[in-house]
Enzyme design. Structure first.
Site, PDB file in Angstrom:
ATOM      1  N   ASP A   1      14.986   1.397  45.383  1.00 28.09           N
ATOM      2  CA  ASP A   1      13.922   2.495  44.880  1.00 28.09           C
ATOM      3  C   ASP A   1      14.021   2.578  43.551  1.00 28.09           C
ATOM      4  O   ASP A   1      13.439   3.545  42.811  1.00 28.09           O
ATOM      5  CB  ASP A   1      14.382   3.660  45.484  1.00 28.09           C
ATOM      6  CG  ASP A   1      15.642   4.158  45.221  1.00 28.09           C
ATOM      7  OD1 ASP A   1      16.441   3.695  44.338  1.00 28.09           O
ATOM      8  OD2 ASP A   1      15.969   5.339  45.921  1.00 28.09           O
TER       9      ASP A   1
ATOM     10  N   GLU B   1      11.707   7.866  42.913  1.00 29.42           N
ATOM     11  CA  GLU B   1      12.339   6.584  43.795  1.00 29.42           C
ATOM     12  C   GLU B   1      11.275   6.487  45.087  1.00 29.42           C
ATOM     13  O   GLU B   1      11.215   5.518  45.398  1.00 29.42           O
ATOM     14  CB  GLU B   1      13.727   7.012  44.296  1.00 29.42           C
ATOM     15  CG  GLU B   1      14.737   6.982  43.231  1.00 29.42           C
ATOM     16  CD  GLU B   1      15.066   8.070  42.309  1.00 29.42           C
ATOM     17  OE1 GLU B   1      15.879   8.068  41.575  1.00 29.42           O
ATOM     18  OE2 GLU B   1      14.490   9.145  42.356  1.00 29.42           O
TER      19      GLU B   1
ATOM     20  N   ARG C   1      16.887  14.675  39.736  1.00 26.35           N
ATOM     21  CA  ARG C   1      16.034  15.297  38.812  1.00 26.35           C
ATOM     22  C   ARG C   1      15.082  16.643  39.571  1.00 26.35           C
ATOM     23  O   ARG C   1      15.091  17.644  38.806  1.00 26.35           O
ATOM     24  CB  ARG C   1      14.915  14.526  38.606  1.00 26.35           C
ATOM     25  CG  ARG C   1      14.989  13.246  37.499  1.00 26.35           C
ATOM     26  CD  ARG C   1      13.907  12.421  37.325  1.00 26.35           C
ATOM     27  NE  ARG C   1      14.019  11.584  36.253  1.00 26.35           N
ATOM     28  CZ  ARG C   1      14.558  10.572  36.652  1.00 26.35           C
ATOM     29  NH1 ARG C   1      14.899  10.131  37.920  1.00 26.35           N
ATOM     30  NH2 ARG C   1      14.735   9.408  35.708  1.00 26.35           N
TER      31      ARG C   1
ATOM     32  N   HIS D   1      27.765  14.121  36.102  1.00 28.37           N
ATOM     33  CA  HIS D   1      26.746  13.236  35.183  1.00 28.37           C
ATOM     34  C   HIS D   1      26.417  13.673  33.711  1.00 28.37           C
ATOM     35  O   HIS D   1      26.458  14.744  33.645  1.00 28.37           O
ATOM     36  CB  HIS D   1      25.407  13.531  36.129  1.00 28.37           C
ATOM     37  CG  HIS D   1      24.517  12.134  36.123  1.00 28.37           C
ATOM     38  ND1 HIS D   1      23.820  12.133  34.717  1.00 28.37           N
ATOM     39  CD2 HIS D   1      24.197  11.232  36.627  1.00 28.37           C
ATOM     40  CE1 HIS D   1      22.715  11.154  34.947  1.00 28.37           C
ATOM     41  NE2 HIS D   1      23.089  10.589  36.147  1.00 28.37           N
TER      42      HIS D   1
END
Length: 374
Positions: free
Chosen positions: A97, A133, A215, A245
């Site tokens: 994706d 994605e 996100r 992250h």
């Protein structure tokens, strides 16, 4: 001899495509196989290539400061043309994706090569979740000639979209192949990050592994997640490891809420072997990652999924994961339940993994061999 080009660009793709590279490279008398990396992610990609001992034949090295979906998509398409012109592949294998997958599939379609989609057919049918994605998957699915679906549900999703059933193959997921290769190797290698983890893990406490990067969770979602982790840490005798992250939308709320809590270890993102090692040591995993939903059941680790939708409903149906969204109370409730209820924990940790047994790469190879001979 048929030519096969395997294309990927991110760390998750590299992990899932590495077993395929190794399988196809075993039979260079049958397929002329080459590897192209876009390096959509540079450093994280290189760590995986090193671990699996893969040297790309083509390295587009596209990652750049300020990269966005517009420039990346255009760069992948335009940079693929010289590769396709040079190698002239019969088949191009792309995965899942990512922007690399959809853009490389489009370039291969323009070129006239047959597009093979690994991990095909996953759907939420919500264009914005996960973003981008979900649409990358759908676009790649429309361009693909051959679809390697991990599960029967993925196959059904493709059939609903009128994909030719003769070119959909249920194979399991290559991530299990990669994990089974890695889980033994991580005990043997000398890795700095693993040694660091060994020095700070408290073996007397249950270890909870947390990952988050989606996100759609930016903003209020991540604040809710962090508040849940904080409360769990303060109320339970556990040690929580959170590889954070690098995105500022993740870093800011995580550090604001969790940085001064003694039994919460905020650490830098881990390489793949160190992450596998930490998964093996964990009691349970709280994540918004798709790949972890597939991997953890093979290690007997229950997973709480911090998303409102998942394109992996098989794990829900199998009982290996629970969908908790970003609701603070839900995350706390289900974490406590798994820590305190041994029967529930054992039920989840011993449930059958619906994503395969480690033979997916071999199956993909044999299917493509048969198709290429017709």
């Amino acid at each position: 001899m048929k030519r096969v080009l395997i294309v990927f660009g991110t760390r998750p793709e590299a992990i899932k495509m590495a077993p395929l590279v190794k399988e196809f490279k075993k039979y260079e008398d049958i397929f002329d196989t080459k590897v192209c990396v876009t390096a959509q992610h540079r450093e994280m990609l290189d760590q995986v290539l090193d671990f699996f001992e893969i040297t790309p034949d083509y390295d587009l090295n596209l990652m750049k400061p300020g990269q966005n979906l517009f420039t990346l998509t255009a760069d992948v398409i335009s940079s693929m043309k010289p590769v396709l012109d040079d190698f002239i592949p019969d088949y191009v294998l792309v995965h899942g994706d990512t922007t690399t997958s959809s853009a490389a599939a489009l370039a291969s379609f323009y070129f006239g090569a047959k597009v093979c989609h690994i991990e095909a057919g996953l759907r939420t049918n919500n264009r914005l979740s996960p973003f981008p994605e979900e649409m990358n998957r759908q676009i790649t699915g429309r361009l693909a000639d051959i679809h390697f679906a991990p599960t029967e549900q993925s196959k059904l999703n493709l059939l609903k979209e009128n994909v030719d059933p003769d070119f959909i193959f249920v194979t399991g997921n290559t991530v299990i192949d990669a994990l089974l290769y890695a889980k033994d190797k991580v005990e043997e290698i000398n890795d700095e990050q693993i040694e660091f983890l060994k020095s700070i893990v408290d073996p007397t406490k249950d270890l909870i592994l947390v990952t988050g990067h989606r996100r759609e969770n930016f903003g209020e979602g991540f604040i809710n997640i962090c508040n849940a982790i904080k409360q769990i840490a303060l109320e339970q005798d556990v040690q929580i490891f959170y590889p954070v992250h690098l995105n500022p939308n993740v870093q800011k709320p995580v550090n604001n809420v969790l940085k001064d809590i003694e039994n919460v270890k905020l650490i830098s993102p881990l390489n793949y072997p160190a992450f596998v090692w930490l998964m093996k040591k964990s009691k349970l995993i709280i994540t918004d990652s798709g790949g972890v939903q597939e991997e953890a059941p093979s290690l007997g680790k229950p997973v709480l999924v911090m998303r409102n939708t998942t394109e992996r409903p098989e794990a829900l149906n199998a009982g290996t994961v629970i969908l908790v969204g970003t609701d603070t109370a839900e995350i706390i409730h289900h974490t406590k339940k798994l820590l305190m209820n041994k029967d529930l924990y054992n039920q989840m940790s011993t449930a059958h993994n619906p994503y395969g047994n480690g033979e997916t790469s071999r199956e993909v190879f044999e299917i493509l061999l048969k198709l290429s001979s017709n």
